[in-house]
Every structure is written in structure tokens, then in C-alpha cells.
Design a protein around this motif. Structure first.
Motif, PDB file in Angstrom:
ATOM      1  N   LYS A 176     -40.727  76.333 -16.356  1.00 29.00           N
ATOM      2  CA  LYS A 176     -40.072  76.528 -17.642  1.00 29.00           C
ATOM      3  C   LYS A 176     -39.470  75.236 -18.182  1.00 29.00           C
ATOM      4  CE  LYS A 176     -38.839  79.045 -21.073  1.00 29.00           C
ATOM      5  NZ  LYS A 176     -39.832  79.594 -21.999  1.00 29.00           N
TER       6      LYS A 176
ATOM      7  N   CYS B 288     -45.702  76.165 -19.267  1.00 28.77           N
ATOM      8  CA  CYS B 288     -45.326  77.423 -18.627  1.00 28.77           C
ATOM      9  C   CYS B 288     -46.574  78.107 -18.063  1.00 28.77           C
ATOM     10  CB  CYS B 288     -44.621  78.343 -19.614  1.00 28.77           C
ATOM     11  SG  CYS B 288     -43.045  77.679 -20.212  1.00 28.77           S
TER      12      CYS B 288
ATOM     13  N   ASN C 183     -36.938  75.277 -27.851  1.00 30.92           N
ATOM     14  CA  ASN C 183     -36.984  74.962 -26.430  1.00 30.92           C
ATOM     15  C   ASN C 183     -35.582  74.584 -25.950  1.00 30.92           C
ATOM     16  OD1 ASN C 183     -37.188  72.808 -24.220  1.00 30.92           O
ATOM     17  ND2 ASN C 183     -39.292  73.558 -24.258  1.00 30.92           N
ATOM     18  N   CYS C 184     -35.231  75.029 -24.742  1.00 29.38           N
ATOM     19  CA  CYS C 184     -33.905  74.753 -24.190  1.00 29.38           C
ATOM     20  C   CYS C 184     -33.568  73.268 -24.227  1.00 29.38           C
ATOM     21  CB  CYS C 184     -33.829  75.282 -22.755  1.00 29.38           C
ATOM     22  SG  CYS C 184     -32.329  74.807 -21.866  1.00 29.38           S
ATOM     23  N   ARG C 185     -34.488  72.443 -23.799  1.00 30.98           N
ATOM     24  CA  ARG C 185     -34.196  71.012 -23.721  1.00 30.98           C
ATOM     25  C   ARG C 185     -34.028  70.384 -25.108  1.00 30.98           C
ATOM     26  NH1 ARG C 185     -33.715  69.044 -18.940  1.00 30.98           N
ATOM     27  NH2 ARG C 185     -34.782  69.924 -17.133  1.00 30.98           N
ATOM     28  N   ASP C 186     -34.744  70.911 -26.105  1.00 30.70           N
ATOM     29  CA  ASP C 186     -34.568  70.388 -27.457  1.00 30.70           C
ATOM     30  C   ASP C 186     -33.220  70.791 -28.041  1.00 30.70           C
ATOM     31  OD1 ASP C 186     -36.966  68.964 -27.672  1.00 30.70           O
ATOM     32  OD2 ASP C 186     -38.074  70.801 -28.084  1.00 30.70           O
TER      33      ASP C 186
ATOM     34  N   CYS D 272     -47.029  73.834 -28.921  1.00 26.65           N
ATOM     35  CA  CYS D 272     -45.747  73.753 -28.215  1.00 26.65           C
ATOM     36  C   CYS D 272     -45.650  72.410 -27.515  1.00 26.65           C
ATOM     37  CB  CYS D 272     -45.654  74.898 -27.201  1.00 26.65           C
ATOM     38  SG  CYS D 272     -44.219  74.807 -26.094  1.00 26.65           S
TER      39      CYS D 272
ATOM     40  N   TYR E  28     -38.264  79.041 -33.337  1.00 22.70           N
ATOM     41  CA  TYR E  28     -38.237  78.996 -31.881  1.00 22.70           C
ATOM     42  C   TYR E  28     -37.600  77.678 -31.455  1.00 22.70           C
ATOM     43  CZ  TYR E  28     -41.614  82.855 -31.229  1.00 22.70           C
ATOM     44  OH  TYR E  28     -42.259  84.067 -31.200  1.00 22.70           O
TER      45      TYR E  28
ATOM     46  N   HIS F  95     -43.822  71.560 -25.027  1.00 26.75           N
ATOM     47  CA  HIS F  95     -43.734  71.704 -23.568  1.00 26.75           C
ATOM     48  C   HIS F  95     -45.085  72.161 -23.004  1.00 26.75           C
ATOM     49  CE1 HIS F  95     -41.972  72.384 -19.654  1.00 26.75           C
ATOM     50  NE2 HIS F  95     -42.336  73.662 -19.682  1.00 26.75           N
ATOM     51  N   ASN F  96     -45.516  73.320 -23.384  1.00 25.71           N
ATOM     52  CA  ASN F  96     -46.847  73.854 -23.083  1.00 25.71           C
ATOM     53  C   ASN F  96     -47.242  73.715 -21.613  1.00 25.71           C
ATOM     54  OD1 ASN F  96     -49.045  75.263 -24.100  1.00 25.71           O
ATOM     55  ND2 ASN F  96     -50.256  73.413 -24.454  1.00 25.71           N
TER      56      ASN F  96
ATOM     57  N   MET G 171     -34.822  81.647 -28.350  1.00 26.47           N
ATOM     58  CA  MET G 171     -34.998  80.838 -27.151  1.00 26.47           C
ATOM     59  C   MET G 171     -35.621  81.678 -26.043  1.00 26.47           C
ATOM     60  SD  MET G 171     -32.237  78.505 -25.041  1.00 26.47           S
ATOM     61  CE  MET G 171     -31.383  79.838 -24.217  1.00 26.47           C
TER      62      MET G 171
ATOM     63  N   ASP H 243     -42.161  75.422 -31.205  1.00 23.76           N
ATOM     64  CA  ASP H 243     -41.045  74.544 -30.856  1.00 23.76           C
ATOM     65  C   ASP H 243     -40.642  73.673 -32.040  1.00 23.76           C
ATOM     66  OD1 ASP H 243     -39.142  73.252 -29.359  1.00 23.76           O
ATOM     67  OD2 ASP H 243     -40.532  71.960 -28.309  1.00 23.76           O
TER      68      ASP H 243
END
Length: 291
Positions: A145, A30, A105-108, A25, A103, A27-28, A130, A74
Motif C-alpha cells: 500500500k 498495490c 494517496n496517503c503519502r500525497d 495512479c 481520490y 503509486h500503482n 482515501m 491520485d
């Protein structure tokens, strides 16, 4: 298939061809998630040659499977041009496949324009998962998050506007005892604004390799008990307005199953929750719960 590390997919993708396009991920961060903490799952986009070999394998051996899920956590971080090419490759090599899912990610999602999301829809992306987890700002910040409630709403709306089926996960217990009720109320309020195609409710499982699990062991985070978790679920469900969506609380982490459509099944779901609160529902044993 050249799988690397733990491969995680949504319950509804159980019969899909799992094509690992990324590892881990991006972001990884959380605090509750331990899925991609192993050293071998340091995030990267997989080599095109490996992905092409896996598509060729699927073309030969996966003719009965009608959907493709792009793992890992992601896949939407793949640059637009390359992701479109990948979707086109899948559709050319696997013409019987009717949907590609991933899947996101919100920002992506927010990095994509509405036109780019529409292009992905045209290329075969029919479903996006999401992880919302919570609509409560304090909880989103605490669990790191990486997105605000308003950003989550905007990301969800963009996916829906592109004509893509949007599945959103909510996580019972993620606010601890401190934010339990607010977490449920704010999550319902956010979902009313987002109006996803599907709401999937999971229950927090505390893991030793996560910050939240370690905080619980140290006594600084307190997971609600079963009654508290069931009350969260009831508050969330009761707070949802009259928009149509699939509603599932059928994940392995949940103590009992809800699976149907809203608003049609709302009253029966609330009745089941009330029965669980009264001790009249057979609950899943702790040993059978999992991720």
C-alpha cells in the motif's frame, strides 16, 4: 470530455461532473488493484489545454450537476499551485458547483502541510477519498500500500483538521484467511483514532491481472468464504467506538447492503449481519457483483 482509459469514481460521485485531471495512479503498486495496469494508463498529469477544453464542455452541457470529481486515482499529486489554479478555474467557469472531490494517496496527503490542505478547502475541495484498505500493518505491507497504519492515521487527521470531508475505504478479505480477524480488529482500532467522516466498506474482487489474483490462482492466497467475510464485517463494525460518521457497505462488490449513520444504526446493522450469517438475508448473486 477527453477521457483516457478506465474512469473510476466512488459510488457517491455518480452524479458528478467527472473531470479527468490525471491519468492512472502515481503509486500503482498495490497487489490487489488492476484498475490502471493498461499501457495507455501510464501515470501522467493531463495537459492544461485538454483540461481547459473539458471544463468548457462542462460549462455548456453539465449545468444540472452540482459537484465535480477530479479523476483518476491520485489527483492530489498535482502540485499545489497548479491544483489551486484548477480549482479556481472550475469555480469561475462552473459557479453552480458546490463541491470538488478527489481520490488522495496517503503519502500525497502527508506531503501537504496543514496550511496547504486548508488552502485547498478554501478553493473548493470539499471531499477527499482515501483508500485505507486495512489497519493491519502486516496486510498493508503485504499488499504494498505504500504507507503504515500510523501514516494513514496522520493523513486522515490532517484532512479532517482542514475541514474537508474524509471518506475512507476498507476492503473485506484483503488479509486473506491468515489475517482475517486481525485485519478487521486493527482496521476498527485505526478508524477509531482517525475518525473519518465516512467509512465505505468494499469486498475484495480477485482480478487475473493482479499479483493477488495470481497468488490466489496459485493457491498461496486464500480469500475468506462468505461466512468469513461477513464475520470480518461484523468484527469491524462492532469494534468502532462512538464517533459519528456515515457507514456504507453498498458497493457493487458487496453481497448485501448497509447504508446509514453511526452510532445510530449500529445495532440494526449488526442484526442484518447476524441474519446474513444465519442464511436469512438474500445475497447478491455472484454474477451481479463487480467493481
Amino acid at each position: 470530455m477527453h477521457y483516457q482509459g478506465n474512469i473510476i469514481r466512488p459510488p457517491s460521485e455518480a452524479n458528478s461532473i467527472i473531470l479527468q485531471a490525471t491519468v492512472g495512479c502515481s503509486h500503482n503498486r498495490c497487489t490487489f488493484c488492476g484498475a490502471y495496469r493498461a499501457p495507455e494508463q501510464k501515470f501522467h498529469i493531463k495537459d492544461e489545454r485538454i483540461i481547459n477544453e473539458d471544463i468548457a464542455f462542462a460549462a455548456q452541457y453539465c449545468r444540472r450537476q452540482k459537484t465535480v470529481f477530479l479523476a483518476d486515482g491520485d489527483a492530489l499529486i498535482i502540485p499545489q499551485k497548479r491544483l489551486l489554479q484548477l480549482c479556481q478555474q472550475i469555480r469561475a467557469a462552473l459557479p453552480w458547483v458546490r463541491r470538488i472531490s478527489l481520490y488522495a494517496n496517503c503519502r500525497d496527503i502527508l506531503k501537504r502541510t496543514r496550511q496547504e490542505l486548508a488552502e485547498l478547502k478554501q478553493a473548493g475541495v470539499g471531499r477527499v477519498y482515501m483508500g485505507l484498505e486495512s489497519g493491519c500493518e502486516q496486510v498493508l505491507e503485504a499488499i504494498r500500500k505504500g504507507a503504515t497504519a500510523n501514516e494513514m492515521i496522520e493523513a486522515g487527521r490532517r484532512v479532517r483538521e482542514a475541514g474537508i470531508f474524509l471518506s475512507v475505504t476498507c476492503l473485506l478479505g484483503i488479509g486473506g484467511n491468515t489475517y482475517s480477524r486481525q485485519h478487521a480488529q486493527d482496521s476498527a482500532a485505526l478508524l477509531n483514532k482517525m475518525q473519518p467522516s465516512q467509512i465505505a466498506v468494499l469486498t475484495l474482487m480477485l482480478l487475473d491481472n493482479t499479483e493477488l489474483g495470481q497468488a490466489a490462482a496459485a493457491g498461496s492466497f486464500h480469500l475468506p468464504d462468505q461466512v468469513g467475510l461477513f464475520q470480518e464485517l461484523r468484527t469491524l463494525l462492532a469494534g468502532l467506538k462512538e464517533f459519528r460518521c456515515q457507514f456504507q457497505a453498498n458497493h457493487a462488490s458487496n453481497y448485501f447492503t448497509l447504508d446509514g449513520r453511526l452510532p445510530k444504526d449500529r445495532d440494526s446493522f449488526l442484526a442484518i449481519i447476524d441474519q446474513a450469517l444465519a442464511g436469512a438475508v438474500a445475497l447478491k448473486p455472484e454474477g451481479l457483483r463487480g467493481l
